[in-house]
Write a protein that holds these residues in place. Sequence first.
Motif, PDB file in Angstrom:
ATOM      1  N   VAL A  42       7.510 -33.458 -15.143  1.00 10.81           N
ATOM      2  CA  VAL A  42       6.385 -32.962 -16.054  1.00 10.81           C
ATOM      3  C   VAL A  42       5.231 -33.826 -15.966  1.00 10.81           C
ATOM      4  O   VAL A  42       5.491 -35.032 -16.300  1.00 10.81           O
ATOM      5  N   VAL A  43       4.145 -33.715 -15.432  1.00 11.60           N
ATOM      6  CA  VAL A  43       2.698 -34.459 -15.465  1.00 11.60           C
ATOM      7  C   VAL A  43       1.976 -34.191 -16.454  1.00 11.60           C
ATOM      8  O   VAL A  43       1.684 -32.687 -16.536  1.00 11.60           O
ATOM      9  N   GLN A  44       1.242 -34.893 -17.178  1.00 13.58           N
ATOM     10  CA  GLN A  44       0.354 -34.350 -18.060  1.00 13.58           C
ATOM     11  C   GLN A  44      -1.042 -34.240 -17.455  1.00 13.58           C
ATOM     12  O   GLN A  44      -1.289 -35.005 -16.569  1.00 13.58           O
ATOM     13  N   GLY A  45      -1.634 -33.107 -17.837  1.00 11.29           N
ATOM     14  CA  GLY A  45      -2.844 -32.778 -17.247  1.00 11.29           C
ATOM     15  C   GLY A  45      -2.627 -31.698 -16.046  1.00 11.29           C
ATOM     16  O   GLY A  45      -1.656 -31.601 -15.682  1.00 11.29           O
ATOM     17  N   ASP A  46      -3.759 -31.080 -15.800  1.00 12.02           N
ATOM     18  CA  ASP A  46      -3.575 -30.024 -14.848  1.00 12.02           C
ATOM     19  C   ASP A  46      -3.995 -30.716 -13.468  1.00 12.02           C
ATOM     20  O   ASP A  46      -5.081 -31.179 -13.284  1.00 12.02           O
ATOM     21  N   VAL A  47      -2.814 -31.156 -12.639  1.00 12.23           N
ATOM     22  CA  VAL A  47      -3.202 -31.862 -11.509  1.00 12.23           C
ATOM     23  C   VAL A  47      -2.387 -31.189 -10.297  1.00 12.23           C
ATOM     24  O   VAL A  47      -2.088 -31.868  -9.301  1.00 12.23           O
ATOM     25  N   SER A  48      -2.145 -29.922 -10.300  1.00 13.85           N
ATOM     26  CA  SER A  48      -1.634 -29.173  -9.553  1.00 13.85           C
ATOM     27  C   SER A  48      -2.023 -29.203  -8.050  1.00 13.85           C
ATOM     28  O   SER A  48      -1.063 -29.493  -7.120  1.00 13.85           O
ATOM     29  N   ASP A  49      -3.104 -29.256  -7.877  1.00 12.82           N
ATOM     30  CA  ASP A  49      -3.775 -29.065  -6.485  1.00 12.82           C
ATOM     31  C   ASP A  49      -3.501 -30.525  -5.888  1.00 12.82           C
ATOM     32  O   ASP A  49      -3.087 -30.962  -4.789  1.00 12.82           O
ATOM     33  N   GLU A  50      -3.963 -31.588  -6.606  1.00 16.34           N
ATOM     34  CA  GLU A  50      -3.774 -32.933  -6.263  1.00 16.34           C
ATOM     35  C   GLU A  50      -2.201 -33.116  -5.984  1.00 16.34           C
ATOM     36  O   GLU A  50      -1.970 -33.948  -4.979  1.00 16.34           O
ATOM     37  N   ILE A  51      -1.171 -32.667  -6.813  1.00 16.16           N
ATOM     38  CA  ILE A  51       0.209 -33.072  -6.609  1.00 16.16           C
ATOM     39  C   ILE A  51       0.448 -32.297  -5.229  1.00 16.16           C
ATOM     40  O   ILE A  51       1.335 -33.058  -4.598  1.00 16.16           O
ATOM     41  N   GLU A  52      -0.021 -31.290  -4.713  1.00 17.52           N
ATOM     42  CA  GLU A  52       0.395 -30.616  -3.767  1.00 17.52           C
ATOM     43  C   GLU A  52      -0.185 -31.418  -2.456  1.00 17.52           C
ATOM     44  O   GLU A  52       0.389 -31.806  -1.569  1.00 17.52           O
ATOM     45  N   GLU A  53      -1.458 -31.915  -2.611  1.00 16.47           N
ATOM     46  CA  GLU A  53      -1.991 -32.962  -1.468  1.00 16.47           C
ATOM     47  C   GLU A  53      -1.206 -34.019  -1.303  1.00 16.47           C
ATOM     48  O   GLU A  53      -0.921 -34.439  -0.269  1.00 16.47           O
ATOM     49  N   PHE A  54      -0.891 -34.951  -2.367  1.00 22.72           N
ATOM     50  CA  PHE A  54      -0.199 -36.069  -2.540  1.00 22.72           C
ATOM     51  C   PHE A  54       1.049 -35.917  -1.773  1.00 22.72           C
ATOM     52  O   PHE A  54       1.627 -36.528  -1.078  1.00 22.72           O
ATOM     53  N   LEU A  55       1.814 -34.853  -2.374  1.00 25.87           N
ATOM     54  CA  LEU A  55       3.270 -34.678  -1.556  1.00 25.87           C
ATOM     55  C   LEU A  55       3.250 -34.634  -0.194  1.00 25.87           C
ATOM     56  O   LEU A  55       3.948 -34.956   0.522  1.00 25.87           O
ATOM     57  N   LEU A  56       2.227 -33.733   0.256  1.00 17.04           N
ATOM     58  CA  LEU A  56       2.149 -33.502   1.778  1.00 17.04           C
ATOM     59  C   LEU A  56       1.549 -34.531   2.321  1.00 17.04           C
ATOM     60  O   LEU A  56       2.246 -34.823   3.346  1.00 17.04           O
ATOM     61  N   GLU A  57       1.025 -35.696   1.917  1.00 17.52           N
ATOM     62  CA  GLU A  57       0.312 -36.673   2.522  1.00 17.52           C
ATOM     63  C   GLU A  57       1.702 -37.444   2.542  1.00 17.52           C
ATOM     64  O   GLU A  57       1.775 -38.387   3.534  1.00 17.52           O
ATOM     65  N   LYS A  58       2.061 -37.952   1.509  1.00 15.09           N
ATOM     66  CA  LYS A  58       3.276 -38.870   1.400  1.00 15.09           C
ATOM     67  C   LYS A  58       4.488 -38.584   2.035  1.00 15.09           C
ATOM     68  O   LYS A  58       5.305 -39.425   2.356  1.00 15.09           O
ATOM     69  N   TYR A  59       5.119 -37.546   1.730  1.00 15.82           N
ATOM     70  CA  TYR A  59       6.524 -37.153   2.448  1.00 15.82           C
ATOM     71  C   TYR A  59       6.252 -35.936   3.391  1.00 15.82           C
ATOM     72  O   TYR A  59       6.109 -35.039   3.290  1.00 15.82           O
ATOM     73  N   LYS A  60       6.317 -36.693   4.463  1.00  6.12           N
ATOM     74  CA  LYS A  60       5.740 -35.657   5.832  1.00  6.12           C
ATOM     75  C   LYS A  60       6.804 -34.612   6.013  1.00  6.12           C
ATOM     76  O   LYS A  60       6.493 -33.742   6.779  1.00  6.12           O
ATOM     77  N   ASP A  61       7.926 -34.957   5.551  1.00 10.18           N
ATOM     78  CA  ASP A  61       8.920 -33.823   5.911  1.00 10.18           C
ATOM     79  C   ASP A  61       9.171 -32.802   5.025  1.00 10.18           C
ATOM     80  O   ASP A  61       9.777 -31.664   5.142  1.00 10.18           O
ATOM     81  N   ILE A  62       8.115 -32.667   4.214  1.00  5.17           N
ATOM     82  CA  ILE A  62       7.990 -31.294   3.311  1.00  5.17           C
ATOM     83  C   ILE A  62       6.857 -30.378   3.823  1.00  5.17           C
ATOM     84  O   ILE A  62       5.709 -30.752   4.070  1.00  5.17           O
ATOM     85  N   PRO A  63       7.351 -29.285   4.354  1.00  7.11           N
ATOM     86  CA  PRO A  63       6.458 -28.202   5.183  1.00  7.11           C
ATOM     87  C   PRO A  63       5.545 -27.554   3.959  1.00  7.11           C
ATOM     88  O   PRO A  63       5.817 -27.389   2.699  1.00  7.11           O
ATOM     89  N   GLU A  64       4.131 -27.478   4.154  1.00  7.19           N
ATOM     90  CA  GLU A  64       3.370 -27.100   3.318  1.00  7.19           C
ATOM     91  C   GLU A  64       3.653 -25.631   2.928  1.00  7.19           C
ATOM     92  O   GLU A  64       3.487 -25.442   1.697  1.00  7.19           O
ATOM     93  N   ASP A  65       4.140 -24.765   3.574  1.00  7.64           N
ATOM     94  CA  ASP A  65       4.715 -23.537   3.242  1.00  7.64           C
ATOM     95  C   ASP A  65       5.586 -23.405   2.095  1.00  7.64           C
ATOM     96  O   ASP A  65       5.627 -22.507   1.366  1.00  7.64           O
ATOM     97  N   ASN A  66       6.346 -24.751   1.958  1.00  6.12           N
ATOM     98  CA  ASN A  66       7.295 -24.593   0.947  1.00  6.12           C
ATOM     99  C   ASN A  66       6.885 -25.000  -0.351  1.00  6.12           C
ATOM    100  O   ASN A  66       7.557 -25.139  -1.363  1.00  6.12           O
ATOM    101  N   ILE A  67       5.574 -25.142  -0.359  1.00  8.61           N
ATOM    102  CA  ILE A  67       5.043 -25.665  -1.779  1.00  8.61           C
ATOM    103  C   ILE A  67       4.433 -24.313  -2.266  1.00  8.61           C
ATOM    104  O   ILE A  67       3.627 -23.753  -1.706  1.00  8.61           O
ATOM    105  N   GLU A  68       4.665 -24.013  -3.554  1.00  6.55           N
ATOM    106  CA  GLU A  68       4.257 -23.022  -4.367  1.00  6.55           C
ATOM    107  C   GLU A  68       3.515 -23.226  -5.416  1.00  6.55           C
ATOM    108  O   GLU A  68       4.038 -24.059  -6.325  1.00  6.55           O
ATOM    109  N   LEU A  69       2.331 -22.700  -5.800  1.00  8.65           N
ATOM    110  CA  LEU A  69       1.435 -23.194  -6.970  1.00  8.65           C
ATOM    111  C   LEU A  69       1.567 -21.948  -7.961  1.00  8.65           C
ATOM    112  O   LEU A  69       1.506 -20.808  -7.654  1.00  8.65           O
ATOM    113  N   VAL A  70       1.972 -22.080  -9.060  1.00 12.24           N
ATOM    114  CA  VAL A  70       2.054 -20.931 -10.230  1.00 12.24           C
ATOM    115  C   VAL A  70       1.579 -21.449 -11.195  1.00 12.24           C
ATOM    116  O   VAL A  70       1.278 -22.649 -11.685  1.00 12.24           O
ATOM    117  N   ASP A  71       0.738 -20.543 -11.867  1.00  8.84           N
ATOM    118  CA  ASP A  71      -0.200 -20.494 -13.195  1.00  8.84           C
ATOM    119  C   ASP A  71       0.762 -20.013 -14.262  1.00  8.84           C
ATOM    120  O   ASP A  71       0.866 -18.791 -14.207  1.00  8.84           O
TER     121      ASP A  71
END
Lengths: 194, 200
Positions: free
Chosen positions: A157-186
Amino acid sequence: MADTEQPEVPSEPQSRHVTYCGVCTLPPEYCEYGGTVKKCQDWLQKAYPAMYEQIWSPEALEAATASLSVEAQKRAAKDAQKKAAQAEKAEQKQADKMANSVITIKRVERNKRKFVTAVSGLEAFGLDLKKVAKEFGKKFATGSSVTKVPSGGEEIVVQGDVSDEIEEFLLEKYKDIPEDNIELVDDKKKKASS
Amino acid sequence: MVASIQTAPKSKLKSSVQRSLRQSLLTTYPLLHRYIDEILPKKGSLEAMKLPDRCTLYVLDGEPLFFQQDTTTLLPHLKLVHRFPAAFPSIRIDRGAIRFVLSGATLMAPGLTSTGGRLPSGILTVRTEDGAGEGLDEEDRWTRELEKGEPVIVRAEGKTEACAVGFLVMGTKDVKDKGKGPVIEDAHYLGDGLWKLATD
């Protein structure tokens, strides 16, 4: 500062440097017991061709197995085969798991205009939640923690609305996570779908 | 050793603890005298990592050096053994036994008494303060007979690097006489949890 102390023995480095296999971390000569023989061989051939020749050349192999009785050789071969198959299977499973699992980044409304971001499913990619949480905290300069969810398992749980940034960060940092496997939910509090 | 160990936080050691550690190392491994300044530089800051089962691993600059179960004698980490192979007494197992040792089995006597195995020759019987005369002879045998409970490095036939470290549960003389039974139990071997542990 004058160097008055004279070392008794010449202090040249005496330690040996040992190369370790980049695949199974064992010294290359033990790769055959690691279970990922094929991969190790490929790696060694690429990284240290000379060593590869020394260990995996036909003559060397013959010399190594000559001292064993035929029966023992057979048993060892069978054992190695089994181990390799097992390792392969485990790897396949891991890959499958990674391909199928989804990381959910959920934006949860906490208080009208305040949000927290909950990230779940990271553990399927072999990440240590605690460490990733720390990373998030550092990156976004907010509180970030690992919490248990009622359905069992854990999420970050991260404080604040950082969903888009987290997606970006994850994709950049951990290359073996495919982009399609990340789901954003509101996730709104009042159950109203977005 | 257990199959997998989680990384734990490291803590710096007091220099006094460091000093006593160095002393106990030198008493257990007299042959280390030559290398001790390289392994444990006086200025270096040694760190300890607490692992499950009351095991402590000593790390210097991200390089694992020694580990300790409870408060028993220190055992060298295999990475250190690979760096200084001549500093520790060793025995050799035959080829057939390697795969068992590397999957964590107890080392049994037949793996040592067969033609591929090497037990100490026993020329030296007394243990000296500075380990004089100890070493490997032309036949790859350690020159001193090892006692029960002594730490020992396990090398393997046809390999240059060591594959396990552990305490003898049977003196090497007994091993030669009896020729069966367990020789080293619960060893630290290549590919176990301790080996795979990330230390930096």
